[in-house]
Design a protein around this motif. Structure first.
Motif, mmCIF file in Angstrom:
data_model
loop_
_atom_site.group_PDB
_atom_site.id
_atom_site.type_symbol
_atom_site.label_atom_id
_atom_site.label_comp_id
_atom_site.label_asym_id
_atom_site.label_seq_id
_atom_site.Cartn_x
_atom_site.Cartn_y
_atom_site.Cartn_z
ATOM 1 N N SER A 167 0.788 -1.228 0.000
ATOM 2 C CA SER A 167 0.000 0.000 0.000
ATOM 3 C C SER A 167 0.822 1.282 0.000
ATOM 4 O O SER A 167 0.402 2.281 -0.579
ATOM 5 N N TYR A 168 1.964 1.278 0.677
ATOM 6 C CA TYR A 168 2.655 2.534 0.951
ATOM 7 C C TYR A 168 4.047 2.669 0.360
ATOM 8 O O TYR A 168 4.711 3.677 0.598
ATOM 9 N N PHE A 169 4.485 1.702 -0.389
ATOM 10 C CA PHE A 169 5.820 1.771 -0.975
ATOM 11 C C PHE A 169 5.726 1.705 -2.490
ATOM 12 O O PHE A 169 4.933 0.942 -3.043
ATOM 13 N N ASN A 170 6.548 2.511 -3.148
ATOM 14 C CA ASN A 170 6.622 2.504 -4.603
ATOM 15 C C ASN A 170 7.207 1.167 -5.043
ATOM 16 O O ASN A 170 8.336 0.841 -4.662
ATOM 17 N N PRO A 171 6.476 0.381 -5.835
ATOM 18 C CA PRO A 171 6.969 -0.944 -6.209
ATOM 19 C C PRO A 171 8.218 -0.905 -7.079
ATOM 20 O O PRO A 171 8.991 -1.859 -7.095
ATOM 21 N N GLU A 172 8.445 0.191 -7.778
ATOM 22 C CA GLU A 172 9.624 0.298 -8.647
ATOM 23 C C GLU A 172 10.873 0.721 -7.885
ATOM 24 O O GLU A 172 11.948 0.179 -8.090
ATOM 25 N N SER A 173 10.727 1.697 -6.985
ATOM 26 C CA SER A 173 11.898 2.228 -6.282
ATOM 27 C C SER A 173 12.056 1.653 -4.875
ATOM 28 O O SER A 173 13.127 1.737 -4.296
ATOM 29 N N GLY A 174 10.977 1.134 -4.308
ATOM 30 C CA GLY A 174 11.007 0.658 -2.932
ATOM 31 C C GLY A 174 10.899 1.771 -1.910
ATOM 32 O O GLY A 174 10.972 1.532 -0.708
ATOM 33 N N GLU A 175 10.704 3.009 -2.369
ATOM 34 C CA GLU A 175 10.630 4.150 -1.466
ATOM 35 C C GLU A 175 9.250 4.262 -0.812
ATOM 36 O O GLU A 175 8.230 3.954 -1.431
ATOM 37 N N LEU A 176 9.253 4.732 0.419
ATOM 38 C CA LEU A 176 8.017 5.012 1.136
ATOM 39 C C LEU A 176 7.336 6.209 0.479
ATOM 40 O O LEU A 176 7.947 7.275 0.313
ATOM 41 N N LEU A 177 6.081 6.045 0.108
ATOM 42 C CA LEU A 177 5.298 7.129 -0.476
ATOM 43 C C LEU A 177 4.705 7.948 0.660
ATOM 44 O O LEU A 177 3.684 7.580 1.234
ATOM 45 N N LEU A 178 5.384 9.031 1.030
ATOM 46 C CA LEU A 178 4.883 9.844 2.148
ATOM 47 C C LEU A 178 3.601 10.562 1.782
ATOM 48 O O LEU A 178 2.688 10.648 2.590
ATOM 49 N N GLY A 179 3.514 11.107 0.579
ATOM 50 C CA GLY A 179 2.300 11.783 0.173
ATOM 51 C C GLY A 179 2.574 13.000 -0.681
ATOM 52 O O GLY A 179 3.668 13.178 -1.212
ATOM 53 N N ASP A 180 1.540 13.824 -0.790
ATOM 54 C CA ASP A 180 1.569 14.995 -1.667
ATOM 55 C C ASP A 180 1.390 16.273 -0.867
ATOM 56 O O ASP A 180 0.618 16.323 0.099
ATOM 57 N N ILE A 181 2.070 17.309 -1.326
ATOM 58 C CA ILE A 181 1.988 18.648 -0.754
ATOM 59 C C ILE A 181 1.587 19.591 -1.877
ATOM 60 O O ILE A 181 2.135 19.508 -2.978
ATOM 61 N N VAL A 182 0.633 20.481 -1.605
ATOM 62 C CA VAL A 182 0.249 21.512 -2.567
ATOM 63 C C VAL A 182 0.408 22.856 -1.871
ATOM 64 O O VAL A 182 -0.159 23.082 -0.806
ATOM 65 N N ILE A 183 1.210 23.731 -2.471
ATOM 66 C CA ILE A 183 1.485 25.053 -1.892
ATOM 67 C C ILE A 183 1.021 26.132 -2.860
ATOM 68 O O ILE A 183 1.373 26.100 -4.043
ATOM 69 N N SER A 184 0.260 27.088 -2.348
ATOM 70 C CA SER A 184 -0.106 28.255 -3.141
ATOM 71 C C SER A 184 1.007 29.288 -3.025
ATOM 72 O O SER A 184 1.232 29.861 -1.955
ATOM 73 N N LEU A 185 1.703 29.530 -4.123
ATOM 74 C CA LEU A 185 2.776 30.533 -4.126
ATOM 75 C C LEU A 185 2.197 31.921 -3.872
ATOM 76 O O LEU A 185 2.808 32.738 -3.179
ATOM 77 N N GLU A 186 1.018 32.150 -4.414
ATOM 78 C CA GLU A 186 0.347 33.435 -4.237
ATOM 79 C C GLU A 186 0.039 33.693 -2.758
ATOM 80 O O GLU A 186 0.328 34.755 -2.216
ATOM 81 N N ARG A 187 -0.520 32.695 -2.082
ATOM 82 C CA ARG A 187 -0.866 32.827 -0.663
ATOM 83 C C ARG A 187 0.398 32.944 0.190
ATOM 84 O O ARG A 187 0.443 33.697 1.158
ATOM 85 N N ALA A 188 1.434 32.186 -0.158
ATOM 86 C CA ALA A 188 2.695 32.242 0.591
ATOM 87 C C ALA A 188 3.284 33.653 0.559
ATOM 88 O O ALA A 188 3.774 34.154 1.576
ATOM 89 N N LYS A 189 3.219 34.292 -0.598
ATOM 90 C CA LYS A 189 3.759 35.648 -0.716
ATOM 91 C C LYS A 189 2.973 36.628 0.165
ATOM 92 O O LYS A 189 3.566 37.450 0.868
ATOM 93 N N VAL A 190 1.662 36.520 0.148
ATOM 94 C CA VAL A 190 0.817 37.389 0.976
ATOM 95 C C VAL A 190 1.122 37.173 2.462
ATOM 96 O O VAL A 190 1.268 38.126 3.230
ATOM 97 N N GLN A 191 1.233 35.912 2.869
ATOM 98 C CA GLN A 191 1.487 35.607 4.282
ATOM 99 C C GLN A 191 2.863 36.068 4.725
ATOM 100 O O GLN A 191 3.026 36.544 5.857
ATOM 101 N N ALA A 192 3.852 35.945 3.875
ATOM 102 C CA ALA A 192 5.195 36.423 4.228
ATOM 103 C C ALA A 192 5.139 37.918 4.552
ATOM 104 O O ALA A 192 5.734 38.371 5.536
#
Length: 168
Positions: free
Chosen positions: A91-116
């Motif tokens: 379920s949690y490991f890439n069958p080709e690389s054997g790496e643990l699939l931690l997950g996905d991150i989505v960042i709004s560059l627009e929101r990050a700039k405003v918050q900074a």
């Protein structure tokens, strides 16, 4: 370690943030003592696209700064022992690389700039904070309860301080 980065917006923040965020991701994994090579996907977007994701996945029809989509549920956080059985490997490991699939991150560059600007620190610091915050979510941390929030805040600061990323 595989870090896949995709930019789905023309929003330009004026510098190459990829190398810096890779350091944050690697330090997050190191400080949480993850025993596996990992794969993380990061998508950089704008406020409109992240608003749609926030609406579809969280039922909140507003833009946000960052969304995290962990592959596994850890209880307690960063307890990687849950990944030791056969079902977890499938379920949690890439069958080709054997790496643990931690997950996905989505960042709004627009929101990050405003918050900074709102918080009075650099955009680099804000992006690193969002990456550290999201990495902790991918490893099971949350901030809904007060005690969880304090733990997560301390860990975020530990990651950033270890890389010399301060509120400048």
């Amino acid at each position: 370690m595989t870090i896949l980065m995709e930019k789905e917006t023309d929003y330009d923040i004026g510098f190459d943030y990829g190398k810096l965020l890779k350091k944050v991701i690697l330090k997050s994994i190191e400080l949480e003592n993850c025993p596996y090579e990992c794969e993380v996907n990061i998508t950089f977007t704008d406020d409109n696209r992240i608003r749609i994701l926030n609406r579809d996945f969280r039922g909140i029809d507003l833009p946000t700064d960052v969304l995290s989509f962990p592959m596994a549920e850890y209880s307690p956080p960063a307890d990687f022992s849950i990944l030791e059985d056969e079902e977890a490997v499938v379920s949690y490991f890439n069958p080709e690389s054997g790496e643990l699939l931690l997950g996905d991150i989505v960042i709004s560059l627009e929101r990050a700039k405003v918050q900074a600007e709102q918080y009075g620190h650099s955009l680099k610091r804000e992006l690193c904070f969002l990456a550290a915050h999201s990495m902790l979510h991918l490893m099971g941390y949350d901030h809904i309860k007060e005690g969880e929030r304090k733990v997560m805040e301390a860990k975020q600061e530990e990651i950033l301080n270890a890389l010399g990323i301060t509120r400048d």
